[in-house]
Write a protein that holds these residues in place. Structure first.
Motif, PDB file in Angstrom:
ATOM      1  N   GLY A   5       0.783  -1.227   0.000  1.00  0.00           N
ATOM      2  CA  GLY A   5       0.000   0.000   0.000  1.00  0.00           C
ATOM      3  C   GLY A   5       0.817   1.280   0.000  1.00  0.00           C
ATOM      4  N   ALA A   6       2.125   1.183  -0.090  1.00  0.00           N
ATOM      5  CA  ALA A   6       2.974   2.376  -0.044  1.00  0.00           C
ATOM      6  C   ALA A   6       2.738   3.269  -1.259  1.00  0.00           C
ATOM      7  N   LYS A  40      -8.206  -2.683  -7.599  1.00  0.00           N
ATOM      8  CA  LYS A  40      -7.378  -3.890  -7.563  1.00  0.00           C
ATOM      9  C   LYS A  40      -7.321  -4.440  -6.137  1.00  0.00           C
ATOM     10  N   SER A  41      -7.225  -3.553  -5.157  1.00  0.00           N
ATOM     11  CA  SER A  41      -7.196  -3.955  -3.753  1.00  0.00           C
ATOM     12  C   SER A  41      -8.519  -4.603  -3.336  1.00  0.00           C
ATOM     13  N   LEU A  48      -2.460  -4.414  -1.514  1.00  0.00           N
ATOM     14  CA  LEU A  48      -1.644  -4.865  -2.640  1.00  0.00           C
ATOM     15  C   LEU A  48      -0.167  -4.893  -2.265  1.00  0.00           C
ATOM     16  N   GLU A  49       0.518  -5.876  -2.800  1.00  0.00           N
ATOM     17  CA  GLU A  49       1.972  -5.940  -2.660  1.00  0.00           C
ATOM     18  C   GLU A  49       2.574  -4.992  -3.696  1.00  0.00           C
ATOM     19  N   GLN A  55       2.111  -3.828 -11.387  1.00  0.00           N
ATOM     20  CA  GLN A  55       1.361  -4.482 -12.453  1.00  0.00           C
ATOM     21  C   GLN A  55       0.120  -3.674 -12.826  1.00  0.00           C
ATOM     22  N   ALA A  56      -0.554  -3.118 -11.828  1.00  0.00           N
ATOM     23  CA  ALA A  56      -1.740  -2.300 -12.094  1.00  0.00           C
ATOM     24  C   ALA A  56      -1.358  -1.066 -12.903  1.00  0.00           C
TER      25      ALA A  56
END
Length: 87
Positions: A5-6, A40-41, A48-49, A55-56
């Motif tokens: 999430g950074a 995406k989350s 998300l990593e 990738q998104a």
């Protein structure tokens, strides 16, 4: 940015700065990025990593490039320029 999430937090900070600077184009683009990361989350049902965040973003860039190609073929340079600015 090694924690989950950074990137989303960084986008939020940049979006606030863009709004304060009255930069509408940048604010709009950052909102698109934030929404894509949030969607995406939600799909993943968790944070998300970093690899998933990247990738998104790569997916969004590919979509914009495809749009530029289509707008160029359709003789719509103003829309192609808008998509290029978002990239």
């Amino acid at each position: 940015m090694t924690d989950a999430g950074a990137l989303e937090a960084q986008v939020q900070q940049q979006m606030i700065a863009a709004m304060k600077a009255h930069d509408a184009e940048r604010t709009g683009t950052l909102r698109l990025i934030k929404a894509a990361l949030k969607n995406k989350s939600i799909e993943k049902r968790g944070p998300l990593e970093p690899a998933e965040e990247q990738q998104a973003l790569a997916t969004m860039i590919k979509q914009r490039r495809d749009s530029i190609e289509q707008f160029t073929k359709g003789n719509r340079p103003e829309l192609a320029a808008k998509e290029a600015a978002e990239i």
